[in-house]
Design a protein around this motif. Structure first.
Motif, PDB file in Angstrom:
ATOM      1  N   ILE A  19       0.841  -1.201   0.000  1.00 33.25           N
ATOM      2  CA  ILE A  19       0.000   0.000   0.000  1.00 33.25           C
ATOM      3  C   ILE A  19       0.874   1.248   0.000  1.00 33.25           C
ATOM      4  CG2 ILE A  19      -1.707   1.346   1.308  1.00 33.25           C
ATOM      5  CD1 ILE A  19      -2.974  -1.126   0.171  1.00 33.25           C
ATOM      6  N   LEU A  20       0.548   2.133  -0.940  1.00 32.97           N
ATOM      7  CA  LEU A  20       1.256   3.405  -1.029  1.00 32.97           C
ATOM      8  C   LEU A  20       0.317   4.497  -0.552  1.00 32.97           C
ATOM      9  CD1 LEU A  20       3.602   5.176  -2.140  1.00 32.97           C
ATOM     10  CD2 LEU A  20       2.352   5.222  -4.308  1.00 32.97           C
ATOM     11  N   THR A 101      -8.225  -3.526  -0.038  1.00 29.27           N
ATOM     12  CA  THR A 101      -7.658  -2.697   1.037  1.00 29.27           C
ATOM     13  C   THR A 101      -8.585  -2.708   2.259  1.00 29.27           C
ATOM     14  OG1 THR A 101      -8.483  -0.800  -0.202  1.00 29.27           O
ATOM     15  CG2 THR A 101      -6.127  -1.120  -0.239  1.00 29.27           C
ATOM     16  N   ASP A 125      -9.381   7.093 -12.335  1.00 32.67           N
ATOM     17  CA  ASP A 125      -9.318   6.773 -10.902  1.00 32.67           C
ATOM     18  C   ASP A 125      -7.902   6.994 -10.384  1.00 32.67           C
ATOM     19  OD1 ASP A 125     -10.324   6.075  -8.427  1.00 32.67           O
ATOM     20  OD2 ASP A 125     -10.505   3.941  -8.831  1.00 32.67           O
ATOM     21  N   LEU A 128      -4.771   1.809  -9.463  1.00 36.37           N
ATOM     22  CA  LEU A 128      -5.179   0.509 -10.002  1.00 36.37           C
ATOM     23  C   LEU A 128      -4.387  -0.551  -9.248  1.00 36.37           C
ATOM     24  CD1 LEU A 128      -6.745  -1.128 -12.217  1.00 36.37           C
ATOM     25  CD2 LEU A 128      -4.648  -1.032 -13.564  1.00 36.37           C
TER      26      LEU A 128
HETATM   27  P1  5GP Z   1      -8.573  -2.210  -7.086  1.00 38.08           P
HETATM   28  O1  5GP Z   1     -10.052  -2.128  -7.196  1.00 38.08           O
HETATM   29  O2  5GP Z   1      -7.854  -1.975  -8.392  1.00 38.08           O
HETATM   30  O3  5GP Z   1      -8.111  -3.449  -6.386  1.00 38.08           O
HETATM   31  O4  5GP Z   1      -8.133  -1.058  -6.102  1.00 38.08           O
HETATM   32  C1  5GP Z   1      -8.279   0.256  -6.490  1.00 38.08           C
HETATM   33  C2  5GP Z   1      -8.901   1.090  -5.409  1.00 38.08           C
HETATM   34  O5  5GP Z   1      -8.383   0.731  -4.116  1.00 38.08           O
HETATM   35  C3  5GP Z   1      -8.515   2.527  -5.643  1.00 38.08           C
HETATM   36  O6  5GP Z   1      -9.663   3.237  -6.060  1.00 38.08           O
HETATM   37  C4  5GP Z   1      -7.993   3.021  -4.319  1.00 38.08           C
HETATM   38  O7  5GP Z   1      -9.006   3.730  -3.661  1.00 38.08           O
HETATM   39  C5  5GP Z   1      -7.703   1.793  -3.494  1.00 38.08           C
HETATM   40  N1  5GP Z   1      -6.273   1.420  -3.451  1.00 38.08           N
HETATM   41  C6  5GP Z   1      -5.716   0.255  -3.880  1.00 38.08           C
HETATM   42  N2  5GP Z   1      -4.414   0.220  -3.626  1.00 38.08           N
HETATM   43  C7  5GP Z   1      -4.099   1.390  -3.025  1.00 38.08           C
HETATM   44  C8  5GP Z   1      -2.867   1.940  -2.514  1.00 38.08           C
HETATM   45  O8  5GP Z   1      -1.775   1.349  -2.538  1.00 38.08           O
HETATM   46  N3  5GP Z   1      -2.955   3.181  -1.965  1.00 38.08           N
HETATM   47  C9  5GP Z   1      -4.118   3.881  -1.904  1.00 38.08           C
HETATM   48  N4  5GP Z   1      -4.080   5.097  -1.359  1.00 38.08           N
HETATM   49  N5  5GP Z   1      -5.294   3.383  -2.361  1.00 38.08           N
HETATM   50  C10 5GP Z   1      -5.286   2.152  -2.916  1.00 38.08           C
END
Ligand code: 5GP
Length: 190
Positions: A19-20, A101, A125, A128
């Protein structure tokens, strides 16, 4: 995008191994001037696409999409709602998105008034990761019989499966930076 890589290295912090946090400019405080550069870059990346509207998801996507819109001729920005609200129209497109997350599934909705058949939609967004948010937004576009012009992402975590899932279904995916790994707090870009 070199400027974004530098910003991440200077201001970002890592939580665990995947996580960043970029709260200082994107996810809590907003660096408007910097987001304007991001908006400009999205316009460069999608310069050849027909785009009528930008679709994003609350909360962080709203700022990115609103500033980016001004580089696309101030086209409308629609944000999908994930927070339950009594005020939302009853007539909605709805999809489920699993958040890694937060380790929970949530419902994402857009009023049918704001996504219309035949419109060309650019999805934007902030991150990703496993692609679930992006696939959910794509699903909303398809429910409306609109066309997905592309998906623009500020920060892609290239070590998670989002890109492969989106490319499998033919999405024009543009990420402004791709992180290859986060190892012991060290961020490596592609
Ligand atoms: P995905 O649906 O692609 O698994 O995750 C994307 C969503 O999760 C993003 O809209 C974001 O809100 C959140 N997210 C995923 N990884 C990170 C991360 O490393 N840092 C942050 N700040 N948000 C993340």
């Amino acid at each position: 995008m070199k400027l974004l890589q530098e910003k991440i290295l200077n201001e970002g912090s890592v939580s665990g191994n995947d996580i960043l946090k970029v709260d200082s400019f994107l996810n809590h405080q907003l660096d408007v001037e910097f987001l304007n550069e991001i908006g400009k870059e999205f316009k460069n990346r999608f310069a050849n696409e027909r785009i009528d509207k930008i679709l994003t998801i609350e909360a962080s996507g709203i700022a990115i999409a609103s500033i980016a819109s001004q580089h696309f001729g101030s086209i409308p920005v629609v944000f999908a709602k994930k927070v339950e609200s009594k005020n939302l129209d009853k007539d909605v497109y709805e999809t489920k998105v699993y958040s890694f997350t937060k380790d929970k599934e949530y419902s994402v909705k857009v009023s049918k008034k704001y996504l219309n058949s035949g419109e060309n939609i650019l999805v934007l967004d902030d991150f990703l990761a496993n692609g679930r948010a992006a696939l959910g937004l794509k699903d909303l576009v398809e429910q409306a019989n609109a066309n997905l012009s592309g998906i623009g992402i500020v920060i892609e975590k290239g070590f998670q499966e989002g890109r492969s899932l989106l490319e499998e279904v033919g999405v024009n995916l543009q990420s402004l930076v791709i992180i290859d790994s986060i190892d012991n707090g060290e961020i490596k870009f592609r």
